[in-house]
Design a protein around this motif. Structure first.
Motif, PDB file in Angstrom:
ATOM      1  N   TRP A 197       0.835  -1.199   0.000  1.00  0.00           N
ATOM      2  CA  TRP A 197       0.000   0.000   0.000  1.00  0.00           C
ATOM      3  C   TRP A 197       0.878   1.261   0.000  1.00  0.00           C
ATOM      4  CZ3 TRP A 197      -3.538   1.530   4.669  1.00  0.00           C
ATOM      5  CH2 TRP A 197      -4.456   2.486   4.264  1.00  0.00           C
ATOM      6  N   GLY A 198       1.926   1.252   0.821  1.00  0.00           N
ATOM      7  CA  GLY A 198       2.844   2.389   0.864  1.00  0.00           C
ATOM      8  C   GLY A 198       3.606   2.566  -0.445  1.00  0.00           C
ATOM      9  N   LEU A 199       4.046   1.446  -1.045  1.00  0.00           N
ATOM     10  CA  LEU A 199       4.755   1.528  -2.321  1.00  0.00           C
ATOM     11  C   LEU A 199       3.847   2.047  -3.431  1.00  0.00           C
ATOM     12  CD1 LEU A 199       6.924  -1.710  -2.270  1.00  0.00           C
ATOM     13  CD2 LEU A 199       7.712   0.658  -2.169  1.00  0.00           C
ATOM     14  N   ARG A 200       2.595   1.605  -3.419  1.00  0.00           N
ATOM     15  CA  ARG A 200       1.650   2.104  -4.421  1.00  0.00           C
ATOM     16  C   ARG A 200       1.517   3.618  -4.320  1.00  0.00           C
ATOM     17  NH1 ARG A 200      -4.657   2.292  -3.874  1.00  0.00           N
ATOM     18  NH2 ARG A 200      -3.842   3.705  -2.303  1.00  0.00           N
ATOM     19  N   ASP A 201       1.464   4.133  -3.102  1.00  0.00           N
ATOM     20  CA  ASP A 201       1.345   5.577  -2.903  1.00  0.00           C
ATOM     21  C   ASP A 201       2.584   6.321  -3.397  1.00  0.00           C
ATOM     22  OD1 ASP A 201      -1.106   5.093  -1.805  1.00  0.00           O
ATOM     23  OD2 ASP A 201      -0.493   5.474   0.267  1.00  0.00           O
ATOM     24  N   LEU A 202       3.749   5.679  -3.312  1.00  0.00           N
ATOM     25  CA  LEU A 202       4.977   6.312  -3.799  1.00  0.00           C
ATOM     26  C   LEU A 202       5.119   6.196  -5.313  1.00  0.00           C
ATOM     27  CD1 LEU A 202       7.531   5.234  -1.049  1.00  0.00           C
ATOM     28  CD2 LEU A 202       6.606   7.521  -1.440  1.00  0.00           C
ATOM     29  N   VAL A 203       4.737   5.030  -5.874  1.00  0.00           N
ATOM     30  CA  VAL A 203       4.897   4.781  -7.309  1.00  0.00           C
ATOM     31  C   VAL A 203       3.856   5.550  -8.121  1.00  0.00           C
ATOM     32  CG1 VAL A 203       4.725   2.990  -9.086  1.00  0.00           C
ATOM     33  CG2 VAL A 203       5.963   2.528  -6.984  1.00  0.00           C
ATOM     34  N   ALA A 204       2.636   5.605  -7.649  1.00  0.00           N
ATOM     35  CA  ALA A 204       1.549   6.258  -8.382  1.00  0.00           C
ATOM     36  C   ALA A 204       0.806   7.237  -7.478  1.00  0.00           C
ATOM     37  CB  ALA A 204       0.596   5.199  -8.925  1.00  0.00           C
ATOM     38  N   PRO A 205       1.444   8.362  -7.137  1.00  0.00           N
ATOM     39  CA  PRO A 205       0.794   9.293  -6.217  1.00  0.00           C
ATOM     40  C   PRO A 205      -0.394  10.035  -6.829  1.00  0.00           C
ATOM     41  CG  PRO A 205       2.853  10.218  -6.984  1.00  0.00           C
ATOM     42  CD  PRO A 205       2.771   8.817  -7.525  1.00  0.00           C
ATOM     43  N   VAL A 206      -0.414  10.193  -8.139  1.00  0.00           N
ATOM     44  CA  VAL A 206      -1.512  10.907  -8.787  1.00  0.00           C
ATOM     45  C   VAL A 206      -2.585   9.896  -9.161  1.00  0.00           C
ATOM     46  CG1 VAL A 206      -2.190  12.340 -10.743  1.00  0.00           C
ATOM     47  CG2 VAL A 206       0.036  12.685  -9.656  1.00  0.00           C
ATOM     48  N   ARG A 207      -3.761  10.027  -8.564  1.00  0.00           N
ATOM     49  CA  ARG A 207      -4.849   9.080  -8.785  1.00  0.00           C
ATOM     50  C   ARG A 207      -5.835   9.567  -9.838  1.00  0.00           C
ATOM     51  NH1 ARG A 207      -2.151   6.078  -6.099  1.00  0.00           N
ATOM     52  NH2 ARG A 207      -2.268   5.773  -3.895  1.00  0.00           N
ATOM     53  N   LEU A 208      -5.823  10.875 -10.099  1.00  0.00           N
ATOM     54  CA  LEU A 208      -6.835  11.460 -10.965  1.00  0.00           C
ATOM     55  C   LEU A 208      -6.236  12.668 -11.669  1.00  0.00           C
ATOM     56  CD1 LEU A 208      -9.973  11.480 -11.570  1.00  0.00           C
ATOM     57  CD2 LEU A 208     -10.153  13.052  -9.668  1.00  0.00           C
ATOM     58  N   ALA A 209      -6.425  12.734 -12.986  1.00  0.00           N
ATOM     59  CA  ALA A 209      -5.970  13.893 -13.757  1.00  0.00           C
ATOM     60  C   ALA A 209      -7.073  14.249 -14.750  1.00  0.00           C
ATOM     61  CB  ALA A 209      -4.670  13.577 -14.489  1.00  0.00           C
ATOM     62  N   VAL A 210      -7.187  15.531 -15.048  1.00  0.00           N
ATOM     63  CA  VAL A 210      -8.242  15.998 -15.947  1.00  0.00           C
ATOM     64  C   VAL A 210      -7.639  16.924 -16.997  1.00  0.00           C
ATOM     65  CG1 VAL A 210      -8.881  17.946 -14.489  1.00  0.00           C
ATOM     66  CG2 VAL A 210     -10.570  16.977 -16.031  1.00  0.00           C
ATOM     67  N   ASP A 211      -8.195  16.860 -18.207  1.00  0.00           N
ATOM     68  CA  ASP A 211      -7.818  17.780 -19.269  1.00  0.00           C
ATOM     69  C   ASP A 211      -9.045  18.004 -20.150  1.00  0.00           C
ATOM     70  OD1 ASP A 211      -7.954  15.760 -21.313  1.00  0.00           O
ATOM     71  OD2 ASP A 211      -5.946  15.103 -20.764  1.00  0.00           O
ATOM     72  N   PRO A 212      -8.962  18.829 -21.166  1.00  0.00           N
ATOM     73  CA  PRO A 212     -10.146  19.110 -21.986  1.00  0.00           C
ATOM     74  C   PRO A 212     -10.748  17.884 -22.684  1.00  0.00           C
ATOM     75  CG  PRO A 212      -8.469  20.768 -22.371  1.00  0.00           C
ATOM     76  CD  PRO A 212      -7.847  19.710 -21.522  1.00  0.00           C
ATOM     77  N   ASP A 213      -9.961  16.828 -22.868  1.00  0.00           N
ATOM     78  CA  ASP A 213     -10.455  15.640 -23.574  1.00  0.00           C
ATOM     79  C   ASP A 213     -11.080  14.593 -22.664  1.00  0.00           C
ATOM     80  OD1 ASP A 213      -9.620  16.657 -26.040  1.00  0.00           O
ATOM     81  OD2 ASP A 213      -7.572  15.945 -25.687  1.00  0.00           O
ATOM     82  N   GLY A 214     -10.804  14.660 -21.349  1.00  0.00           N
ATOM     83  CA  GLY A 214     -11.378  13.674 -20.448  1.00  0.00           C
ATOM     84  C   GLY A 214     -10.641  13.572 -19.132  1.00  0.00           C
ATOM     85  N   ILE A 215     -10.835  12.424 -18.477  1.00  0.00           N
ATOM     86  CA  ILE A 215     -10.263  12.178 -17.157  1.00  0.00           C
ATOM     87  C   ILE A 215      -9.362  10.950 -17.244  1.00  0.00           C
ATOM     88  CG2 ILE A 215     -10.790  11.615 -14.746  1.00  0.00           C
ATOM     89  CD1 ILE A 215     -13.546  12.848 -15.174  1.00  0.00           C
ATOM     90  N   THR A 216      -8.237  10.995 -16.559  1.00  0.00           N
ATOM     91  CA  THR A 216      -7.362   9.834 -16.431  1.00  0.00           C
ATOM     92  C   THR A 216      -7.432   9.384 -14.979  1.00  0.00           C
ATOM     93  OG1 THR A 216      -5.907  10.683 -18.157  1.00  0.00           O
ATOM     94  CG2 THR A 216      -5.020   8.956 -16.723  1.00  0.00           C
ATOM     95  N   VAL A 217      -7.748   8.103 -14.761  1.00  0.00           N
ATOM     96  CA  VAL A 217      -7.871   7.552 -13.414  1.00  0.00           C
ATOM     97  C   VAL A 217      -6.857   6.431 -13.227  1.00  0.00           C
ATOM     98  CG1 VAL A 217     -10.313   8.144 -13.195  1.00  0.00           C
ATOM     99  CG2 VAL A 217      -9.668   5.933 -14.131  1.00  0.00           C
ATOM    100  N   ILE A 218      -6.547   6.160 -11.979  1.00  0.00           N
ATOM    101  CA  ILE A 218      -5.640   5.062 -11.652  1.00  0.00           C
ATOM    102  C   ILE A 218      -6.364   3.748 -11.918  1.00  0.00           C
ATOM    103  CG2 ILE A 218      -6.242   4.826  -9.228  1.00  0.00           C
ATOM    104  CD1 ILE A 218      -2.676   4.896 -10.085  1.00  0.00           C
ATOM    105  N   ARG A 219      -5.623   2.753 -12.388  1.00  0.00           N
ATOM    106  CA  ARG A 219      -6.186   1.425 -12.659  1.00  0.00           C
ATOM    107  C   ARG A 219      -5.198   0.393 -12.143  1.00  0.00           C
ATOM    108  NH1 ARG A 219      -7.732  -1.016 -18.547  1.00  0.00           N
ATOM    109  NH2 ARG A 219      -8.556  -2.986 -17.764  1.00  0.00           N
ATOM    110  N   GLY A 220      -5.663  -0.437 -11.231  1.00  0.00           N
ATOM    111  CA  GLY A 220      -4.770  -1.447 -10.670  1.00  0.00           C
ATOM    112  C   GLY A 220      -3.743  -0.824  -9.751  1.00  0.00           C
ATOM    113  N   PHE A 221      -2.556  -1.416  -9.720  1.00  0.00           N
ATOM    114  CA  PHE A 221      -1.515  -0.956  -8.803  1.00  0.00           C
ATOM    115  C   PHE A 221      -0.979   0.411  -9.202  1.00  0.00           C
ATOM    116  CE2 PHE A 221       2.809  -0.827  -7.082  1.00  0.00           C
ATOM    117  CZ  PHE A 221       2.534  -1.074  -5.753  1.00  0.00           C
ATOM    118  N   ALA A 222      -0.593   0.569 -10.457  1.00  0.00           N
ATOM    119  CA  ALA A 222      -0.039   1.851 -10.897  1.00  0.00           C
ATOM    120  C   ALA A 222      -0.385   2.153 -12.351  1.00  0.00           C
ATOM    121  CB  ALA A 222       1.475   1.857 -10.707  1.00  0.00           C
ATOM    122  N   GLY A 223      -1.368   1.451 -12.902  1.00  0.00           N
ATOM    123  CA  GLY A 223      -1.776   1.694 -14.278  1.00  0.00           C
ATOM    124  C   GLY A 223      -2.717   2.878 -14.389  1.00  0.00           C
TER     125      GLY A 223
END
Length: 132
Positions: free
Chosen positions: A44-70
């Protein structure tokens, strides 16, 4: 997300292993349980370090975390609803940001977002382009 939280999780994993070794007293079951709990906490701690950004937004849509760090891309037309679910239990209120993309539902808590879910939901709604 503050870097202190993943560090606390990793330190907690080390403490669990240490306590398991100290108090297991030859009991393999206790040692295995302490090891499993430590592995989960470390992951759980490594996931937070490897993929700290869970959600990003831009004019075309939203990027969400998938799985461990996808990552998974949700174009705006696929996003059906952006809501905040509030539940009260034992005097504590928990808020969860819900992004409904039809065949998938993506849930984010305050610790995932680093901000109150209602603020993030408002920002997502504002970033969504007007219907064409």
């Amino acid at each position: 997300m503050p870097v202190i939280l993943p560090v606390v999780k990793l330190v907690g994993a080390v403490v669990l292993v240490g306590l398991g070794l100290l108090f297991a007293d030859g009991d393999r079951v206790q040692l295995v349980l302490a090891g499993l709990a430590a592995a989960v906490l470390a992951g759980w701690g490594l996931r937070d370090l490897v993929a700290p950004v869970r959600l990003a937004v831009d004019p075309d849509g939203i990027t969400v975390i998938r799985g461990f760090a996808g990552r998974r891309r949700l174009p705006w037309p696929a996003v059906e609803a952006i809501t905040v679910d509030r539940r009260t239990r034992r005097g504590l209120t928990a808020e969860t940001l819900e992004i409904d993309a039809g065949e998938s539902l993506h849930l984010f808590g305050r610790s995932d977002l680093g901000a109150p879910p209602e603020e993030v939901a408002d920002a997502l709604r504002a970033a969504r382009p007007a219907a064409r």
